[in-house]
Design a protein around this motif. Structure first.
Motif, PDB file in Angstrom:
ATOM      1  N   ARG A  68       0.857  -1.195   0.000  1.00 20.59           N
ATOM      2  CA  ARG A  68       0.000   0.000   0.000  1.00 20.59           C
ATOM      3  C   ARG A  68       0.896   1.249   0.000  1.00 20.59           C
ATOM      4  O   ARG A  68       1.948   1.301   0.647  1.00 20.59           O
ATOM      5  CB  ARG A  68      -0.954  -0.006   1.195  1.00 20.59           C
ATOM      6  N   GLY A  69       0.463   2.237  -0.789  1.00 18.14           N
ATOM      7  CA  GLY A  69       1.272   3.449  -0.932  1.00 18.14           C
ATOM      8  C   GLY A  69       2.339   3.343  -2.001  1.00 18.14           C
ATOM      9  O   GLY A  69       3.090   4.297  -2.217  1.00 18.14           O
ATOM     10  N   TRP A  75      -3.201   4.299  -1.835  1.00 17.30           N
ATOM     11  CA  TRP A  75      -2.466   5.058  -0.834  1.00 17.30           C
ATOM     12  C   TRP A  75      -3.208   5.010   0.499  1.00 17.30           C
ATOM     13  O   TRP A  75      -4.421   4.809   0.546  1.00 17.30           O
ATOM     14  CB  TRP A  75      -2.325   6.514  -1.262  1.00 17.30           C
ATOM     15  N   TYR A  81       2.384   5.747   7.745  1.00 13.75           N
ATOM     16  CA  TYR A  81       2.999   4.518   7.261  1.00 13.75           C
ATOM     17  C   TYR A  81       3.981   3.971   8.294  1.00 13.75           C
ATOM     18  O   TYR A  81       4.699   4.719   8.949  1.00 13.75           O
ATOM     19  CB  TYR A  81       3.730   4.776   5.945  1.00 13.75           C
ATOM     20  N   ALA A 159      -1.868  11.164   6.320  1.00 12.74           N
ATOM     21  CA  ALA A 159      -2.402  10.965   4.978  1.00 12.74           C
ATOM     22  C   ALA A 159      -3.790  11.567   4.900  1.00 12.74           C
ATOM     23  O   ALA A 159      -4.618  11.393   5.787  1.00 12.74           O
ATOM     24  CB  ALA A 159      -2.454   9.476   4.647  1.00 12.74           C
ATOM     25  N   ARG A 163      -1.431  16.792   2.671  1.00 11.90           N
ATOM     26  CA  ARG A 163      -0.509  15.847   2.037  1.00 11.90           C
ATOM     27  C   ARG A 163       0.574  16.600   1.270  1.00 11.90           C
ATOM     28  O   ARG A 163       0.311  17.591   0.599  1.00 11.90           O
ATOM     29  CB  ARG A 163      -1.274  14.919   1.085  1.00 11.90           C
ATOM     30  N   SER A 211       4.288   6.304  -6.120  1.00 15.36           N
ATOM     31  CA  SER A 211       4.361   6.115  -4.673  1.00 15.36           C
ATOM     32  C   SER A 211       3.889   7.351  -3.914  1.00 15.36           C
ATOM     33  O   SER A 211       4.103   8.484  -4.344  1.00 15.36           O
ATOM     34  CB  SER A 211       5.793   5.767  -4.251  1.00 15.36           C
ATOM     35  N   ASP A 212       3.255   7.122  -2.773  1.00 18.29           N
ATOM     36  CA  ASP A 212       2.732   8.182  -1.924  1.00 18.29           C
ATOM     37  C   ASP A 212       3.890   8.957  -1.293  1.00 18.29           C
ATOM     38  O   ASP A 212       4.702   8.380  -0.558  1.00 18.29           O
ATOM     39  CB  ASP A 212       1.858   7.556  -0.829  1.00 18.29           C
ATOM     40  N   TYR A 215       4.972   8.638   2.424  1.00 16.44           N
ATOM     41  CA  TYR A 215       5.785   7.524   2.905  1.00 16.44           C
ATOM     42  C   TYR A 215       7.155   8.008   3.376  1.00 16.44           C
ATOM     43  O   TYR A 215       7.792   7.427   4.262  1.00 16.44           O
ATOM     44  CB  TYR A 215       5.950   6.479   1.801  1.00 16.44           C
TER      45      TYR A 215
END
Length: 297
Positions: A68-69, A75, A81, A159, A163, A211-212, A215
């Protein structure tokens, strides 16, 4: 779910659920009857082994997914995270897709995940290859300062709230130029292929990282080093650890770290950094072949 045929080799892609999140996965059935779980690194994607996939398909059926993310997975909607999340996602994926016995190949964070999975389920993991992914013992005062900084800024890292702005690029080539300093040894063609696995079209036009960015804020604390070392000591399969000689994540106390792992073979790759599977794929393939020919049943 999508099913495609790669020269008579069946590949399945789709989504599965882990902890309420939809995560993207791919299974490649090469008719080998031997499963290899591929675990990617931090801010990477499950396509990270694109230069090794054809070679690995000669020995294994391949199983991979995006945490995830990461990659094409969802995300995080709230919270922060933590290393436990990809660990949970990996366990869910194993439970849903993997046979009783399987092998692991992980890079960076994926190597760290793989070494812990192998310690948690030693009776199931038949071999383990880690392309880096280990941590030295940290100074407690340094950890106190790091945690204090995280605690004072964690509201901004939630999140779904303030953000961190995602960077957009006009083209994949522009994104590749951003990655170039991180991959100083890669020819342009190879760098572009890697960049394609890490970007997707943005709603407002151009391209963005998959990707988030949240993170990068990191977790408040890590798994206990004492517990981690106990897990390493529980690993029962043969282990290959590979480091790039020019990695920026060299261990301060490699002797101490690797003293906890039995049946360990350690190799360094010349003229390679942290992403040695991208820098020197041909040389890595030779090392993997030697390891697998010796250890595959």
């Amino acid at each position: 779910m999508e099913v495609s045929d790669l020269q008579n080799k069946k590949q399945e892609s789709g989504f599965f659920e882990s902890g309420g999140y939809k995560l993207h996965y791919t299974k490649r059935d090469n008719g080998k009857g031997r499963a290899l779980l591929l675990l990617h690194g931090f801010m990477d994607s499950s396509q990270t082994f694109l230069f090794q996939e054809e070679y690995l398909s000669k020995h294994f059926d391949l199983y991979r997914f995006d945490y995830r993310g990461h990659g094409d997975s969802e995300w995080l909607r709230e919270g922060f995270y933590h290393f436990m999340l990809p660990l949970v996602d990996t366990k869910t994926f194993i439970q849903k897709f993997l046979p009783e016995k399987f092998h692991i190949l992980g890079h960076s964070m994926g190597g760290g995940l793989g070494s812990r999975i192998a310690g948690l389920y030693p009776e199931r993991v038949e071999s383990l290859v880690c392309l880096e992914g280990f941590s030295s013992l940290q100074d407690p005062e340094k950890e106190r300062r790091r945690f204090l900084g995280w605690l004072e800024n964690w509201e901004l890292s939630l999140a779904g709230k303030d953000r961190k702005r995602q960077k957009n690029f006009r083209s994949v080539e522009d994104a590749a130029a951003r990655l170039a300093p991180i991959y100083p040894r890669l020819p342009k063609e190879r760098l572009l292929k890697i960049t394609e696995t890490l970007t997707r079209p943005a709603e407002e036009g151009g391209y963005m990282w998959k990707s988030d960015p949240s993170y990068k804020n990191g977790p408040p604390v890590f798994l206990s080093p004492q517990f981690t070392r106990h897990l390493w000591e529980t690993i029962s399969c043969n282990v290959l650890v590979v480091y790039g000689q020019k990695t920026h994540l060299a261990l301060d106390d490699s002797k101490e770290v690797f003293s906890h792992i039995r049946n360990l073979k350690y190799i360094e790759i010349e003229d390679a950094g942290h992403n040695m599977h991208h820098d020197r794929p041909e040389l890595l393939e030779t090392m993997l072949e030697e390891f697998y020919v010796t250890n595959l049943k």
